[in-house]
Design a protein around this motif. Structure first.
Motif, PDB file in Angstrom:
ATOM      1  N   SER A  14      17.536  -9.403  -0.307  1.00 53.42           N
ATOM      2  CA  SER A  14      16.622  -9.900   0.738  1.00 53.42           C
ATOM      3  C   SER A  14      15.583  -8.803   1.019  1.00 53.42           C
ATOM      4  CB  SER A  14      17.361 -11.301   1.570  1.00 53.42           C
ATOM      5  OG  SER A  14      17.917 -12.094   0.718  1.00 53.42           O
ATOM      6  N   ILE A  15      14.422  -9.373   1.876  1.00 58.23           N
ATOM      7  CA  ILE A  15      13.591  -8.463   2.504  1.00 58.23           C
ATOM      8  C   ILE A  15      13.074  -9.158   3.196  1.00 58.23           C
ATOM      9  CG2 ILE A  15      12.931  -6.802   0.179  1.00 58.23           C
ATOM     10  CD1 ILE A  15      10.281  -8.593   0.119  1.00 58.23           C
ATOM     11  N   ASN A  16      12.593  -8.086   4.106  1.00 57.91           N
ATOM     12  CA  ASN A  16      11.891  -8.751   5.377  1.00 57.91           C
ATOM     13  C   ASN A  16       9.601  -8.366   4.794  1.00 57.91           C
ATOM     14  OD1 ASN A  16      10.181  -9.015   7.317  1.00 57.91           O
ATOM     15  ND2 ASN A  16      11.947  -8.728   9.085  1.00 57.91           N
ATOM     16  N   LEU A  17       9.279  -9.068   4.849  1.00 54.62           N
ATOM     17  CA  LEU A  17       7.655  -8.287   3.959  1.00 54.62           C
ATOM     18  C   LEU A  17       7.177  -7.197   5.462  1.00 54.62           C
ATOM     19  CD1 LEU A  17       5.683 -10.897   2.724  1.00 54.62           C
ATOM     20  CD2 LEU A  17       7.042  -9.023   1.894  1.00 54.62           C
ATOM     21  N   ASN A  18       7.775  -7.744   6.485  1.00 58.61           N
ATOM     22  CA  ASN A  18       7.486  -6.857   7.558  1.00 58.61           C
ATOM     23  C   ASN A  18       7.586  -5.365   7.654  1.00 58.61           C
ATOM     24  OD1 ASN A  18       5.891  -8.507   9.195  1.00 58.61           O
ATOM     25  ND2 ASN A  18       7.200  -9.574  10.112  1.00 58.61           N
ATOM     26  N   ASP A  19       9.178  -4.928   6.698  1.00 55.11           N
ATOM     27  CA  ASP A  19       9.725  -3.611   6.587  1.00 55.11           C
ATOM     28  C   ASP A  19       8.620  -3.123   5.441  1.00 55.11           C
ATOM     29  OD1 ASP A  19      10.844  -3.767   8.813  1.00 55.11           O
ATOM     30  OD2 ASP A  19      12.354  -5.149   7.439  1.00 55.11           O
ATOM     31  N   ARG A  20       8.200  -3.988   4.588  1.00 55.86           N
ATOM     32  CA  ARG A  20       7.052  -3.636   3.366  1.00 55.86           C
ATOM     33  C   ARG A  20       6.032  -2.714   3.406  1.00 55.86           C
ATOM     34  NH1 ARG A  20      11.217  -3.171  -0.547  1.00 55.86           N
ATOM     35  NH2 ARG A  20       9.803  -3.160  -2.495  1.00 55.86           N
ATOM     36  N   ASP A  21       5.744  -1.287   2.796  1.00 57.15           N
ATOM     37  CA  ASP A  21       4.565  -0.570   3.171  1.00 57.15           C
ATOM     38  C   ASP A  21       3.326  -1.711   2.469  1.00 57.15           C
ATOM     39  OD1 ASP A  21       5.244   1.588   4.508  1.00 57.15           O
ATOM     40  OD2 ASP A  21       5.807   2.400   2.818  1.00 57.15           O
ATOM     41  N   THR A  22       2.450  -1.680   3.137  1.00 56.38           N
ATOM     42  CA  THR A  22       1.028  -2.559   1.862  1.00 56.38           C
ATOM     43  C   THR A  22      -0.064  -1.409   1.575  1.00 56.38           C
ATOM     44  OG1 THR A  22      -0.576  -1.979   4.522  1.00 56.38           O
ATOM     45  CG2 THR A  22       0.841  -4.460   4.140  1.00 56.38           C
ATOM     46  N   LEU A  23      -0.018  -0.093   1.976  1.00 58.23           N
ATOM     47  CA  LEU A  23      -0.356   0.777   1.799  1.00 58.23           C
ATOM     48  C   LEU A  23       0.790   2.134   0.781  1.00 58.23           C
ATOM     49  CD1 LEU A  23      -3.295   2.449   1.637  1.00 58.23           C
ATOM     50  CD2 LEU A  23      -2.541   3.511   3.528  1.00 58.23           C
ATOM     51  N   ASP A  24       0.506   2.675  -0.431  1.00 59.25           N
ATOM     52  CA  ASP A  24       0.883   3.644  -1.104  1.00 59.25           C
ATOM     53  C   ASP A  24       0.005   4.522  -1.307  1.00 59.25           C
ATOM     54  OD1 ASP A  24       2.546   5.068  -2.215  1.00 59.25           O
ATOM     55  OD2 ASP A  24       3.708   3.664  -3.501  1.00 59.25           O
ATOM     56  N   ASP A  25      -0.408   5.315  -0.512  1.00 64.31           N
ATOM     57  CA  ASP A  25      -1.643   5.907  -0.476  1.00 64.31           C
ATOM     58  C   ASP A  25      -1.740   6.881  -2.082  1.00 64.31           C
ATOM     59  OD1 ASP A  25      -4.550   6.953  -0.305  1.00 64.31           O
ATOM     60  OD2 ASP A  25      -3.840   7.840   2.238  1.00 64.31           O
ATOM     61  N   PHE A  26      -0.899   7.683  -2.281  1.00 63.20           N
ATOM     62  CA  PHE A  26      -0.788   8.656  -3.408  1.00 63.20           C
ATOM     63  C   PHE A  26      -1.088  10.107  -3.100  1.00 63.20           C
ATOM     64  CE2 PHE A  26      -0.474   4.608  -5.827  1.00 63.20           C
ATOM     65  CZ  PHE A  26       0.827   5.103  -6.085  1.00 63.20           C
ATOM     66  N   LYS A  27      -2.183   9.731  -2.498  1.00 61.06           N
ATOM     67  CA  LYS A  27      -2.994  11.272  -1.679  1.00 61.06           C
ATOM     68  C   LYS A  27      -3.719  11.938  -2.633  1.00 61.06           C
ATOM     69  CE  LYS A  27       0.399  13.084   2.202  1.00 61.06           C
ATOM     70  NZ  LYS A  27       0.632  11.403   2.428  1.00 61.06           N
ATOM     71  N   GLU A  28      -4.221  10.899  -3.643  1.00 62.81           N
ATOM     72  CA  GLU A  28      -5.246  11.759  -4.485  1.00 62.81           C
ATOM     73  C   GLU A  28      -6.483  10.772  -4.225  1.00 62.81           C
ATOM     74  OE1 GLU A  28      -3.956  13.323  -6.725  1.00 62.81           O
ATOM     75  OE2 GLU A  28      -2.196  13.582  -6.750  1.00 62.81           O
ATOM     76  N   SER A  29      -7.573  10.951  -5.039  1.00 57.30           N
ATOM     77  CA  SER A  29      -9.144  10.939  -4.727  1.00 57.30           C
ATOM     78  C   SER A  29      -8.924   9.867  -5.762  1.00 57.30           C
ATOM     79  CB  SER A  29     -10.230  11.909  -5.375  1.00 57.30           C
ATOM     80  OG  SER A  29      -9.632  12.308  -7.093  1.00 57.30           O
ATOM     81  N   ASP A  30     -10.505   8.604  -5.663  1.00 56.75           N
ATOM     82  CA  ASP A  30     -10.434   7.822  -5.622  1.00 56.75           C
ATOM     83  C   ASP A  30     -10.275   8.123  -8.152  1.00 56.75           C
ATOM     84  OD1 ASP A  30      -9.594   5.983  -3.938  1.00 56.75           O
ATOM     85  OD2 ASP A  30     -12.072   5.622  -4.073  1.00 56.75           O
ATOM     86  N   LYS A  31     -11.064   9.355  -7.973  1.00 54.53           N
ATOM     87  CA  LYS A  31     -11.382   9.027  -9.781  1.00 54.53           C
ATOM     88  C   LYS A  31     -10.027   9.658 -10.172  1.00 54.53           C
ATOM     89  CE  LYS A  31     -14.017  12.688 -12.564  1.00 54.53           C
ATOM     90  NZ  LYS A  31     -14.484  13.314 -12.176  1.00 54.53           N
ATOM     91  N   LYS A  32      -9.374  10.494  -9.353  1.00 57.10           N
ATOM     92  CA  LYS A  32      -8.407  10.800 -10.215  1.00 57.10           C
ATOM     93  C   LYS A  32      -7.576   9.456 -10.485  1.00 57.10           C
ATOM     94  CE  LYS A  32      -4.531  13.508 -11.325  1.00 57.10           C
ATOM     95  NZ  LYS A  32      -4.326  14.229 -12.263  1.00 57.10           N
ATOM     96  N   LEU A  33      -6.624   8.038  -9.619  1.00 56.68           N
ATOM     97  CA  LEU A  33      -6.420   7.098 -10.208  1.00 56.68           C
ATOM     98  C   LEU A  33      -7.002   5.979 -10.847  1.00 56.68           C
ATOM     99  CD1 LEU A  33      -5.065   6.011  -5.829  1.00 56.68           C
ATOM    100  CD2 LEU A  33      -4.128   7.653  -7.897  1.00 56.68           C
ATOM    101  N   LYS A  34      -8.348   6.988 -10.779  1.00 55.61           N
ATOM    102  CA  LYS A  34      -9.433   6.239 -12.210  1.00 55.61           C
ATOM    103  C   LYS A  34      -8.139   6.370 -13.309  1.00 55.61           C
ATOM    104  CE  LYS A  34     -12.513   3.857  -9.345  1.00 55.61           C
ATOM    105  NZ  LYS A  34     -14.303   3.990  -8.463  1.00 55.61           N
TER     106      LYS A  34
END
Length: 292
Positions: A14-34
């Motif tokens: 069971s989870i609480n959505l308030n405790d779950r991140d909405t951002l996982d940034d990866f600290k990478e550029s958009d180009k790298k992720l693409k």
């Protein structure tokens, strides 16, 4: 680039959505992720061909999320390298008159993937415990025996509906459907930014509806309903994955990696071998062609 592991997003308690991140940034550029996504989806495309040839499993991919969560663009980008003969996307809107003459799962059942194929549900059978739960008056349109007033759409009704969904998913899993359920977990602040972009950019205006703002006022109610739906229906044969969705490129990459990681676990999925008699005559067939 950090390693994406499906277990980090899979819901097995069971989870609480308030405790779950909405951002996982990866600290990478958009180009790298693409670029990373291009590599993963190419592998997914190859795996799709194998699943199609193997012909014993269908794959159902359910995408849920609030307005502006990025469902459409995720489907477009993640499945870009799929052969169109093996994948169908179904976008479920308000039920039609015909659909309302059947039980709430009927229109989803007839859209399930054939063996060897993929079906993507853009909004899913979970709308029936989300939108209808926030707006229980919609249930009256279903003409369910014994439910003749909104007062009867109570906690017991919703628990019954969760049980029906669990039974539906267990049945199709036992008959060869591999199920993935992704909740695109968007923050309220990011939704505001995306709605503003729809208003500010002329080419995005067509996506905006005043109804989006009405539903936004019910944000907290929807979050509770999403949380309860996930907690009541995440099962080993039909797991939920909560995907941080504030960065679209990141969300797409996570979903693609989960699909690839989990589908590769089915070691029995392989291209079928040729019949021994045909295999023994391959050189003969080759000579026939070369002699034309």
């Amino acid at each position: 680039m950090k390693k994406i592991r499906s277990k980090d997003y899979k819901i097995d308690t069971s989870i609480n959505l308030n405790d779950r991140d909405t951002l996982d940034d990866f600290k990478e550029s958009d180009k790298k992720l693409k670029n990373e996504l291009e590599e993963v989806r190419e592998k997914l495309g190859e795996l799709q061909d194998t699943i199609y040839a193997h012909g014993k499993y269908g794959v159902l991919i359910c995408i849920q999320g609030t307005d502006t969560a990025g469902k459409d663009s995720l489907i477009r980008e993640v499945f870009k390298d799929f052969n169109t003969r093996g994948i169908v996307v179904h976008s479920f809107k308000v039920p039609t008159e015909l659909e309302l003459k059947h039980d709430f799962l009927w229109r989803h059942y007839i859209a399930l993937p054939a063996r060897g194929k993929f079906s993507v549900f853009n909004r899913t059978h979970y709308e029936n415990v989300l939108v209808t739960r926030v707006h229980p008056e919609y249930i009256m349109n279903e003409n369910i025996p014994g439910i003749d007033s909104v007062d009867k759409v109570d906690d017991a009704f919703w628990q019954m509906r969760f049980d029906q969904i669990n039974a539906f998913e267990k049945h199709i899993a036992q008959n060869g459907t591999i199920i993935f359920k992704f909740f695109l977990h968007l923050s309220k602040g990011e939704q505001k930014n995306r709605l503003l972009r729809r208003l500010e950019l002329k080419q995005k205006n067509w996506k905006f509806s005043p109804g989006d703002l009405k539903e936004r006022k019910l944000w907290d109610e929807y979050q509770v309903c999403y949380q309860e739906a996930i907690n009541n229906t995440s099962r080993e044969h039909a797991p939920w994955y909560v995907i941080p969705a504030d960065r679209k490129d990141g969300a797409r990459l996570i979903v693609a990696n989960i699909l690839l990681e989990e589908l590769r676990k089915y070691k029995e999925i392989d291209e079928p071998e040729l019949d021994d008699e045909i295999k023994a005559r391959l050189d003969e067939f080759k000579r026939q062609l070369e002699s034309e």
